[in-house]
Motif scaffolding. Structure first.
Motif, PDB file in Angstrom:
ATOM      1  N   MET A   1      12.009  -2.099   0.961  1.00  0.00           N
ATOM      2  CA  MET A   1      11.743  -0.671   0.726  1.00  0.00           C
ATOM      3  C   MET A   1      10.645  -0.484  -0.326  1.00  0.00           C
ATOM      4  N   LEU A   2      10.857  -1.126  -1.494  1.00  0.00           N
ATOM      5  CA  LEU A   2       9.832  -1.001  -2.535  1.00  0.00           C
ATOM      6  C   LEU A   2       8.537  -1.667  -2.091  1.00  0.00           C
ATOM      7  N   THR A   3       8.678  -2.797  -1.388  1.00  0.00           N
ATOM      8  CA  THR A   3       7.478  -3.466  -0.878  1.00  0.00           C
ATOM      9  C   THR A   3       6.690  -2.510  -0.003  1.00  0.00           C
ATOM     10  N   LEU A   4       7.407  -1.822   0.840  1.00  0.00           N
ATOM     11  CA  LEU A   4       6.752  -0.865   1.732  1.00  0.00           C
ATOM     12  C   LEU A   4       6.030   0.197   0.909  1.00  0.00           C
ATOM     13  N   LEU A   5       6.733   0.690  -0.113  1.00  0.00           N
ATOM     14  CA  LEU A   5       6.132   1.722  -0.965  1.00  0.00           C
ATOM     15  C   LEU A   5       4.840   1.218  -1.605  1.00  0.00           C
ATOM     16  N   ILE A   6       4.885  -0.027  -2.062  1.00  0.00           N
ATOM     17  CA  ILE A   6       3.728  -0.560  -2.774  1.00  0.00           C
ATOM     18  C   ILE A   6       2.554  -0.776  -1.828  1.00  0.00           C
ATOM     19  N   PHE A   7       2.848  -1.376  -0.682  1.00  0.00           N
ATOM     20  CA  PHE A   7       1.736  -1.803   0.165  1.00  0.00           C
ATOM     21  C   PHE A   7       1.361  -0.811   1.253  1.00  0.00           C
ATOM     22  N   LEU A   8       2.096   0.287   1.324  1.00  0.00           N
ATOM     23  CA  LEU A   8       1.731   1.315   2.298  1.00  0.00           C
ATOM     24  C   LEU A   8       0.277   1.777   2.136  1.00  0.00           C
ATOM     25  N   PRO A   9      -0.166   2.048   0.911  1.00  0.00           N
ATOM     26  CA  PRO A   9      -1.578   2.446   0.767  1.00  0.00           C
ATOM     27  C   PRO A   9      -2.538   1.369   1.257  1.00  0.00           C
ATOM     28  N   MET A  10      -2.135   0.093   1.106  1.00  0.00           N
ATOM     29  CA  MET A  10      -3.034  -0.977   1.546  1.00  0.00           C
ATOM     30  C   MET A  10      -3.203  -0.962   3.063  1.00  0.00           C
ATOM     31  N   PHE A  33      -2.488  11.059   5.029  1.00  0.00           N
ATOM     32  CA  PHE A  33      -1.381  10.654   5.889  1.00  0.00           C
ATOM     33  C   PHE A  33      -0.550   9.554   5.223  1.00  0.00           C
ATOM     34  N   PHE A  34      -1.248   8.504   4.779  1.00  0.00           N
ATOM     35  CA  PHE A  34      -0.508   7.376   4.218  1.00  0.00           C
ATOM     36  C   PHE A  34       0.183   7.758   2.899  1.00  0.00           C
ATOM     37  N   THR A  35      -0.509   8.527   2.093  1.00  0.00           N
ATOM     38  CA  THR A  35       0.102   8.903   0.822  1.00  0.00           C
ATOM     39  C   THR A  35       1.273   9.846   1.040  1.00  0.00           C
ATOM     40  N   ALA A  36       1.161  10.689   2.067  1.00  0.00           N
ATOM     41  CA  ALA A  36       2.257  11.615   2.349  1.00  0.00           C
ATOM     42  C   ALA A  36       3.504  10.836   2.754  1.00  0.00           C
ATOM     43  N   ILE A  37       3.321   9.810   3.586  1.00  0.00           N
ATOM     44  CA  ILE A  37       4.476   8.994   3.969  1.00  0.00           C
ATOM     45  C   ILE A  37       5.073   8.343   2.726  1.00  0.00           C
ATOM     46  N   GLN A  38       4.161   7.847   1.876  1.00  0.00           N
ATOM     47  CA  GLN A  38       4.624   7.185   0.657  1.00  0.00           C
ATOM     48  C   GLN A  38       5.436   8.158  -0.199  1.00  0.00           C
ATOM     49  N   LEU A  39       4.933   9.374  -0.302  1.00  0.00           N
ATOM     50  CA  LEU A  39       5.614  10.385  -1.108  1.00  0.00           C
ATOM     51  C   LEU A  39       6.965  10.710  -0.501  1.00  0.00           C
ATOM     52  N   ALA A  40       6.984  10.870   0.821  1.00  0.00           N
ATOM     53  CA  ALA A  40       8.236  11.190   1.496  1.00  0.00           C
ATOM     54  C   ALA A  40       9.250  10.071   1.263  1.00  0.00           C
ATOM     55  N   LEU A  41       8.772   8.840   1.339  1.00  0.00           N
ATOM     56  CA  LEU A  41       9.663   7.702   1.126  1.00  0.00           C
ATOM     57  C   LEU A  41      10.243   7.703  -0.284  1.00  0.00           C
ATOM     58  N   LEU A 111     -10.923   2.171  -2.581  1.00  0.00           N
ATOM     59  CA  LEU A 111     -10.580   1.845  -3.969  1.00  0.00           C
ATOM     60  C   LEU A 111      -9.394   2.682  -4.440  1.00  0.00           C
ATOM     61  N   TYR A 112      -9.382   3.927  -3.997  1.00  0.00           N
ATOM     62  CA  TYR A 112      -8.308   4.839  -4.378  1.00  0.00           C
ATOM     63  C   TYR A 112      -6.960   4.294  -3.911  1.00  0.00           C
ATOM     64  N   MET A 113      -6.944   3.786  -2.703  1.00  0.00           N
ATOM     65  CA  MET A 113      -5.689   3.270  -2.164  1.00  0.00           C
ATOM     66  C   MET A 113      -5.288   1.957  -2.850  1.00  0.00           C
ATOM     67  N   ILE A 114      -6.287   1.133  -3.171  1.00  0.00           N
ATOM     68  CA  ILE A 114      -5.957  -0.110  -3.890  1.00  0.00           C
ATOM     69  C   ILE A 114      -5.361   0.243  -5.256  1.00  0.00           C
ATOM     70  N   LEU A 115      -5.958   1.231  -5.890  1.00  0.00           N
ATOM     71  CA  LEU A 115      -5.460   1.678  -7.192  1.00  0.00           C
ATOM     72  C   LEU A 115      -4.004   2.130  -7.075  1.00  0.00           C
ATOM     73  N   ASN A 116      -3.727   2.887  -6.033  1.00  0.00           N
ATOM     74  CA  ASN A 116      -2.376   3.364  -5.788  1.00  0.00           C
ATOM     75  C   ASN A 116      -1.405   2.179  -5.688  1.00  0.00           C
ATOM     76  N   THR A 117      -1.787   1.190  -4.911  1.00  0.00           N
ATOM     77  CA  THR A 117      -0.939   0.004  -4.762  1.00  0.00           C
ATOM     78  C   THR A 117      -0.688  -0.675  -6.106  1.00  0.00           C
ATOM     79  N   GLY A 118      -1.749  -0.834  -6.878  1.00  0.00           N
ATOM     80  CA  GLY A 118      -1.599  -1.503  -8.169  1.00  0.00           C
ATOM     81  C   GLY A 118      -0.627  -0.771  -9.080  1.00  0.00           C
ATOM     82  N   MET A 119      -0.760   0.545  -9.137  1.00  0.00           N
ATOM     83  CA  MET A 119       0.093   1.312 -10.046  1.00  0.00           C
ATOM     84  C   MET A 119       1.542   1.275  -9.596  1.00  0.00           C
ATOM     85  N   MET A 120       1.740   1.444  -8.303  1.00  0.00           N
ATOM     86  CA  MET A 120       3.088   1.363  -7.744  1.00  0.00           C
ATOM     87  C   MET A 120       3.717   0.018  -8.093  1.00  0.00           C
ATOM     88  N   GLY A 121       2.911  -1.034  -7.931  1.00  0.00           N
ATOM     89  CA  GLY A 121       3.412  -2.375  -8.196  1.00  0.00           C
ATOM     90  C   GLY A 121       3.844  -2.546  -9.643  1.00  0.00           C
TER      91      GLY A 121
END
Lengths: 493, 493
Positions: A1-10, A33-41, A111-121
């Motif tokens: 679940m958390l893995t999905l959250l982290i790597f969804l932006p990737m 789209f991807f961030t919305a799914i992440q937020l919903a999750l 880059l924005y999505m990679i940043l998102n992944t890093g912060m989530m991680g």
């Protein structure tokens, strides 16, 4: 679940990569789209999170690098889940604030999505090594996002940010290795290190604590490591300022609470007073600097420094040896809530600065005047955000600040009293800024400025609602974190 | 093992010698010059295959009456040299104009042979033989750009400095022979450990050690024998620079490891008087050399505008980092040094290959040629950024893993000051690597014609670039197999 959250932006990265460079709209909507799914999750995660326990939940644990006993170890407690919620929220809002980006759209959003992944991680990692890797992953995208899409002095700001943060990270790396080698069997697992925290005593571990503190303090940013922040904030594009203030700064406080305090409690006790002093310097000195700023964004950046001081003050109370739970729990609750609340409020403030910059192409506070008559909606939103940041009762900033004061009063009475004056200064600079921008005679140059539009409102309103809701009824957030806070307080004792 | 029996274990070397002769003869008889690079490549592939086979079988023996040691350690290095030489040949194929003669390929093969001998030498004489074979070939290769004054100058400088270093080294070796009456490394190690009568001889021994170190240090460009490096790297053809920056350097480290890990009493059970003191004294000297090497390299690199010179100084700095492994004299240190070399091979040769492509396209190696490169040729720009950030040592790229192992070894051995100086150097290095990245991505030239020379990259370049970049990524997150191979090669578990 958390893995999905982290790597969804990737997952969005290859999609964007294969889209044609000119398809700006499609690229933007893909990230939405991807961030919305992440937020919903994350919201779903919030609903199934068990608030009755301080244990780490949604744990995932696999061996990653057996040679070094490094694990891919994820999990969140109350502290983590709050940050996990904040990250996609701010990132989601940030995409809409990036609507105006027209240069290198593809690269920007990748880059924005990679940043998102890093912060989530960072907020999910329970293995120090993994934490460090994610921590560093946020560095590069940030460097490019500021350096390529930033303002006139972007290169200077980007490299300054990069050098400061890297300096901090390498100190963290050293302490991490020192911790690793001092326990048998060698491990990077944060819960394991916390279990043996009583062994980390003495001068060398005090130095280790300082090293770790510097690493995190640079990110917070705590005085005297704060000078990168105004530059980075001022030059960064709006959405990136929002992310910087909303999430990235929180990584520093999060690191102190997650790693420094429970693993090195002994050193934390010795350091409590210094941390409290740094906290009050941040609050008061930050506020004074804010007052002197003429650039709206720079002003908000300095106000961030000031407001992050509350987090430091709250943490220092917990560190004080012999502090009673009556003081420690509100102080730490306040500090943690401040992370979330300041994330939302600072996000709003930078969005507001972005709105006016898009229209007037400058942010000189003195250059405006009387805007309230032309942009009433905008003036209203700004007032709301300013009030929230001031810590007006009924808005969420108030709750976290008052909790910190409540906790701090019995422990650091003088320091707390001085830091309360920061609230007054805050009110001063915000009101002054409002007066210069919105009241008085209208500056004829700006008589045709259009009011805030629907897209911009869409970025501000959700944050505003959260601020309002938590200001009136903070219990959901407090319930979410309270068990973990209690646990942390016992660990530090 | 006697000479005749040894030959069957000498197959990789025989293949190289045979290949070199064949290349020359093929040119004379068949004269089809176009095929020669491919033949060279095949020779290296066969040599690689034979060596890999031996490594897999776990061959461990002494050849030629004990002058050559064949074990996992040496075989691992042989594989490394084959890869480096093979990639250099691939570089050269991609060069469109044919100004290099056939002797170039023959020399490359002989040079590889020298590296083989150097890394497997177990006798001072053999070391000298190997070193000179490498050196003489390198002198010629450096000067192989006919009619280019700079290349000839570089060659001459290399010869003069090289001859001097060799002279000092051979004097040191003579001292060893005078002191212990043997040239064989194991016998020397025995003699050093089992000659307690040695009182005043410590000084002589130190002098001998230091003189020998000069010879090896010259190969790895350690301070104070690093002066040749920037001039030679600048003047040599870029593909040779890339080769020199990894292969002879790796051989230098191989022999340093073999020599000093054998000789310096690293384990407490050795019983010369004051052994601990002597060891400590030597380690301190090495630590100073290591720190000086990285600091001088990094500081000098800061102001370079010629990219080949910049990378030359950066390679000096990297030698300094790797030397940290020699300071601690632990298994972990040795493992870290050996691990660093293949990683360094890919990231450094990758960076040189980008320099090489740009040189081929524009004839320039100045940093100003890179302005806006990322926007003109995004693929090349991204890859160069990856190589450079890997050289800085940022996760999740391979360079981070290399540095991590080094720092881990240093911290494990409680050399905290060395570790701190090492990581601070890493921060300094970020500045000059980031300058290149900045030029590529942040400085957008006014006259940017988007996508102008995109066609300049042919399919061959792309494949070769991928060969370099994939390991840089993969080894950053999944290096367990490599560690296992190294552990097997070093006989560690």
């Amino acid at each position: 679940m958390l893995t999905l959250l982290i790597f969804l932006p990737m997952l969005a990265v290859p999609v964007i990569l294969f889209l044609p460079a000119k398809a700006h709209k499609t690229i933007r909507w893909t990230t939405v789209f991807f961030t919305a799914i992440q937020l919903a999750l994350t919201i779903y995660l919030l609903t199934i999170y068990n608030t009755k326990t301080a244990d780490f939940q949604f744990v995932e644990k696999y061996s990653w690098i057996p040679a070094f006993n490094v694990e891919y170890y994820l999990g969140v407690d109350g502290l983590g889940i709050l940050m996990v919620l904040l990250t996609p929220l701010i990132c989601f809002v940030g995409i809409f604030a990036s609507w105006g980006i027209s240069k290198g759209v593809k690269g920007y959003f990748i880059l924005y999505m990679i940043l998102n992944t890093g912060m989530m991680g960072v907020f999910c990692a329970l293995d120090f090594f993994l934490f460090y890797v994610f921590w560093e992953v946020t560095l590069l995208p940030m460097y490019f996002l500021i350096g390529i899409w930033g303002g006139p002095r972007k290169e200077y700001a980007a490299i300054k940010f990069f050098l400061y943060t890297l300096f901090g990270s390498v100190l963290m790396l050293l302490v991490m290795l020192a911790l690793y080698f001092s326990v048998t069997p060698h491990t990077f697992s944060i819960p394991e290190l916390i279990k043996v925290s009583s062994t980390f005593k003495g001068t060398s571990w005090f130095l280790a604590f300082i090293g770790l503190y510097i690493a995190f303090a640079i990110k917070v940013p705590a005085f005297p490591f704060h000078t990168w922040l105004p530059d980075a904030h001022t030059e960064a594009p709006t959405a990136i300022s929002v992310i910087l203030a909303g999430i990235l700064l929180k990584m520093g406080v999060y690191g102190i609470i997650r790693i420094s305090l429970p693993i090195l409690p002994d050193a934390a006790h010795s350091f409590a007073l210094i941390m409290a002093l740094i906290g009050v310097i941040n609050i008061v000195y930050g506020a004074l600097c804010t007052m002197a700023q003429k650039d709206l964004k720079r002003m908000i950046a300095y106000s961030s420094i000031s407001h992050m001081g509350f987090c430091l003050l709250g943490i220092s109370v917990v560190c004080w040896l012999g502090v009673s739970a009556d003081s420690a729990i509100p102080a730490l609750t306040g500090a943690v809530l401040q992370m979330f609340n300041h994330g939302c409020i600072a996000g709003m403030l930078f969005l507001i600065a972005g709105v006016i910059y898009d229209r007037a192409h400058h942010r000189d506070i003195n250059g405006f005047g009387g805007l309230a008559s032309r942009m009433p909606l905008y003036a209203g939103m700004t007032t709301f955000a300013f009030f929230a940041s001031m810590g007006l009762p009924g808005l969420s900033g108030f709750i976290s600040e008052i909790l910190v004061f409540m906790g701090g009063f019995n422990v650091f009475t003088t320091i707390t009293i001085i830091s309360v004056s920061g609230v007054v200064l805050t009110a001063g600079y915000f009101l002054w800024a409002m007066q210069r921008m919105f009241l008085g005679p209208l500056n004829e140059k700006y008589k045709d400025l259009p009011d805030i539009n629907g897209r911009e409102m869409f970025t501000l309103v959700p944050l505003g609602l959260i601020v309002l809701f938590l200001g009136v009824y903070p219990m959901p957030a407090i319930n979410l974190i309270s068990e973990s806070i209690k646990n942390l307080v016992t660990l530090v004792k | 093992m006697n000479n005749l029996e040894s030959l069957k274990y000498f197959l990789p070397e025989i293949v190289l010698v045979g290949g070199a002769v064949f290349v020359v003869l093929f040119d004379l008889i068949a004269g089809r010059r176009k095929l020669i690079p491919y033949i060279t490549l095949w020779v290296l592939v066969v040599s690689f295959y034979v060596s890999a086979n031996m490594l897999a079988q776990g061959v461990d023996s002494s050849l030629f009456e004990g002058t050559v040691r064949l074990n996992g350690f040496t075989l691992f290095f042989k594989l490394l040299f084959c890869v480096a030489a093979g990639l250099t040949v691939l570089f050269s194929i991609s060069k469109q104009k044919e100004h290099q003669g056939i002797e170039y390929y023959a020399l490359l093969l002989i040079s590889t042979l020298g590296l083989f001998i150097l890394s497997s030498a177990n006798d001072l004489l053999m070391i000298y033989l190997g070193l000179e074979t490498v050196s003489i070939c390198s002198y010629l290769l450096v000067a192989s750009l006919k009619g280019t004054l700079k290349s000839s100058e570089a060659g001459l400088k290399y010869v003069i400095y090289g001859a001097m270093a060799s002279g000092i080294m051979i004097f040191g070796m003579a001292l060893f022979y005078g002191l212990y009456g043997t040239l064989s490394l194991p016998d020397l190690a025995n003699a050093v450990t089992n000659t307690p009568k040695f009182g005043p001889g410590i000084l002589t021994l130190s002098a001998a050690l230091f003189m020998v170190f000069v010879g090896f240090g010259y190969k790895i460009a350690a301070v104070p024998v690093h002066m040749w490096c920037p001039d030679v790297y600048e003047g040599a053809p870029t593909e040779i620079t890339a080769f020199l920056s990894v292969a002879p350097k790796a051989a230098g480290f191989a022999i340093l490891i073999r020599f000093f890990f054998n000789l310096i009493p690293a384990v407490p059970e050795l019983n010369i008087p004051n052994s601990a003191q002597f060891q400590n004294y030597w380690q301190t000297i090495m630590a100073v050399i290591s720190v000086l090497t990285m600091t001088v390299g990094n500081l000098a690199a800061l102001h370079q505008t010629n990219l080949k010179r910049l990378l030359a100084y950066s390679s000096i700095a990297h030698a300094g980092y790797i030397l940290m492994g020699l300071v601690v004299l632990t298994q972990g240190g040795m493992q870290a040094m050996v691990l660093y070399l293949p990683i360094y091979l890919f990231m450094n040769m990758g960076a040189f290959f980008v320099v090489y492509i740009i040189e081929r396209l524009t004839g320039q190696v100045d940093i100003s040629e890179y302005e806006g490169l990322g926007w003109r040729m995004p693929f090349l720009g991204v890859l160069m950024a990856i190589f450079l950030f890997s050289l800085v040592g940022l996760p999740p790229l391979a360079g981070f893993i290399g540095k991590l192992y080094l720092f881990a070894a240093v911290i494990d051995a409680h050399w905290y000051k060395l570790a701190i100086l090492g990581v601070l150097n890493g921060v300094v290095s970020l500045y000059y690597y980031a300058r290149i990245v900045k030029a590529m991505w942040l400085n957008v030239p006014e006259t940017a014609a988007p996508g102008a020379p995109r066609s300049a990259l042919n399919a061959f370049d792309v494949i070769l670039l991928l060969i370099f970049v994939i390991p840089v990524f993969v080894l950053g997150v999944w290096f367990t197999p490599l560690i296992q191979i190294i552990n097997k090669a070093l006989g560690l578990h």
